[in-house]
Design a protein around this motif. Sequence first.
Motif, mmCIF file in Angstrom:
data_model
loop_
_atom_site.group_PDB
_atom_site.id
_atom_site.type_symbol
_atom_site.label_atom_id
_atom_site.label_comp_id
_atom_site.label_asym_id
_atom_site.label_seq_id
_atom_site.Cartn_x
_atom_site.Cartn_y
_atom_site.Cartn_z
ATOM 1 N N VAL A 119 0.839 -1.193 0.000
ATOM 2 C CA VAL A 119 0.000 0.000 0.000
ATOM 3 C C VAL A 119 0.877 1.246 0.000
ATOM 4 O O VAL A 119 1.812 1.360 0.801
ATOM 5 N N ARG A 120 0.612 2.150 -0.943
ATOM 6 C CA ARG A 120 1.128 3.507 -0.875
ATOM 7 C C ARG A 120 0.205 4.382 -1.715
ATOM 8 O O ARG A 120 0.202 4.306 -2.940
ATOM 9 N N SER A 121 -0.581 5.193 -1.034
ATOM 10 C CA SER A 121 -1.615 5.959 -1.719
ATOM 11 C C SER A 121 -1.027 6.967 -2.700
ATOM 12 O O SER A 121 -1.598 7.216 -3.761
ATOM 13 N N SER A 122 0.140 7.558 -2.365
ATOM 14 C CA SER A 122 0.724 8.568 -3.254
ATOM 15 C C SER A 122 1.146 7.971 -4.588
ATOM 16 O O SER A 122 1.263 8.679 -5.574
ATOM 17 N N ASP B 134 -0.601 5.389 -5.849
ATOM 18 C CA ASP B 134 -1.807 4.696 -6.309
ATOM 19 C C ASP B 134 -1.601 3.181 -6.285
ATOM 20 O O ASP B 134 -1.970 2.466 -7.222
ATOM 21 N N ASP C 278 -2.373 -0.272 -4.169
ATOM 22 C CA ASP C 278 -3.127 -0.992 -3.138
ATOM 23 C C ASP C 278 -3.377 -2.385 -3.699
ATOM 24 O O ASP C 278 -4.364 -2.628 -4.381
#
Length: 777
Positions: A552-555, A557, A559
């Motif tokens: 996971v790393r939202s920056s 994108d 997941d």
Amino acid sequence: MQDYEKLGQFYLGKQYDFEKGLSDELILYDSKDLTTHAVCVGMTGSGKTGLCLSLIEEALIDQIPVLAIDPKGDLGNLLLTFPDLAPSDFRDWIDEGAATRTGKTPDEYAAQTAELWKNGLAKWGQDGERIRRLRDTVDMAIYTPGSNAGLPLTVLKSFDAPSEAVLNDADAFRERVSSCTSGLLALLGIDADPVRSREHILISNILDRAWRSGKSLDVGGLIMAIQAPAFDKVGVFDLEMFYPQKDRMELAMAMNNLLASPSFQNWMHGDPLDVQRLLYTREGKPRLSVISIAHLSDTERMFFVTILLNEVLAWVRSQEGTTTLRAMLYMDEVFGYFPPVANPPSKAPMLTLLKQARAFGLGVVLATQNPVDLDYKGLANTGTWFLGRLQTERDKARVLEGLEGASAAAGATFDRQKMEATLAALGNRVFLMNNVHEDAPVVFQTRWAMSYLRGPLSREHIVRLMEPRKQKLEPTTSDQPATGSQRPQPAEPEPSRVPTQTEFGDARGPLTEPPALPPEVDAYFLNPRHTPRGAKIRYRPALLGHVRLHFVRSSYDVDAWEDQQLLAAAEGELDDSTWERAVPIELQRLDVDREPWDGAEFEELPGPLTSTRAYASLGKQLKEHCYQRTTRNLWRCENPKMYSQLGEEEGDFRVRLRTATRELRDMLVEKVRAKFSSRMEALESRLRSEQDRLAREQAQYDAAKMDTAVSFGTSILGAIFGRKLTSSRASSSARSAGRAAQQRSDVTRAEGRVQDVERDISDLEAELMDEIHKIED
């Protein structure tokens, strides 16, 4: 000469007028128009090959990869591109028989050919530097499935389970199963109806069940599955009633005989049929992959083309949607593969590509000299038609039928009478281009091809071209073909492997029964099917850890979940270092059983592994090990702002970036053209108005000149024949001359206004091109 080096536009030739001949107006074809596909039709000698090779050259120089299916052997000419245009470059490729017929030595004929190509290119504004840029832009190769003349392609992986995208699309999955089955049976000489043929139904069911469970098959595995299918009913009937075991054995034997045939062995070796690698190198460089099938029999060609089209279809469905041209699939001489009435195995995937590939940026280009053998209803959505000289009235009628259908599908008007007259007037290298994205059809003469068009390449030519590339390849231990008497051994790619004896340590002494495990623990036993006869089998213990990792790393994108299995030697102290020694492995690709082989020996388990508590501790250590040590690299681009996907290689990410950049370029160019279009339309309207005024002024001036000439002529004749030249008659002649002079001044002013508008149009076009060049930069 007008600049033709524009990104996203293909330089195909110049406009041609049947009365005036060749003009200076270039034909620049928008590459994105090719996403609606194209068809090229022309008889032998029409220049069809030159046009199609020029189209491919333009795609390659614009970094668009091309996969070209070559039934005749002409497309290998694309590799005969010589930047220096020296006689020595042409010497090995000329037809020495042609040299003899012209009374020249081979060296003289090579020098003449080099000069011909140099002058031909120069006439069309091209030179050796453009050829050099073409060669530097792409990687080029000739593949020869079923032969080692070029780079071989293996079909061993042709029955691999399709991608998730295909599995989740019911129609796509059904088409994949049906066409693969039809292609295989065609290779066996069985003309099988998908609904009535029990051979087709049996193999389709085998593939369907295997693929739905995520299991891949090779040809050997399919033979075993035919003998003993994993199901006992077909529809409502028992398997034995539907297809008795004796009859199934005959089918299995026919397939095994094919597999064991020496002529089939070349199908088992070579590069895998991976469309992504056929289109791009691992570094992301676009490729030209010519698939030469001229050496194959008709049944082998149909089998391979069907398999290849299915692989292309699977690749298309794995791509993101795009409005720009991502890649090009070209097939020369499509005769027999897309007929109007029959349904060969190749037709279904070809038809699906024509319907669906446009949304994913794949342009399909088909060429033939036999118009009557094309299914024009299937080509109704084809956006571009290149039409050359046709041989018979029947050919013209079929082409007009196809054009009319394509125009109706695009909502465009179609003037059949005018089109028929144009087709009748076409000559050598002169083509009619009907592009539904343009306002009207255009007639043009094709440019000079950069490739040396020597004609079909022989086997020796292909060997000569590909030998340097083969020498650079490292020797590989390719899969050995499985015969009917062997059980196919599952592939076990690195780093997925079983630890060696050394990794497990010394034996602790054999047991004759499996060691006792806690009831909660599952045990698997590797299957030693290929152990030499008479050898003693001893099982050694190992730990199999299965984890589900969440990245996971939202920056970025990201997941995503990922399953992973690790195999660790069960030896020594079972502590934090246990999983450090582990190797990644894919359990589903190993040949394992839940029971050991009879008569095997077993090594003892380390003491802690007899207790449930040890496994809980090992599970915690496995989680900690994976959390601390398992990483995934991502690639980043600042402009445009994009990140690679999990598991995506750098080269594939670069390919995605290139596609995204093209999309952005096409969008910005369209915006700029839209911004300038209203101003251009106003200027063109003003130009038409000024040209009309000029025509009127010119007509009035011509009439005034005529009046003056008549008036003076009448006066002079009167004087000659004795009539007096009165003052009124003289003044009338003078007034006529004055009016003529005034009209001449009006014409001059009108010409000036026309030139002013033309200059404004030229300035606006220059401003537009400046904006487009900035976008390209």
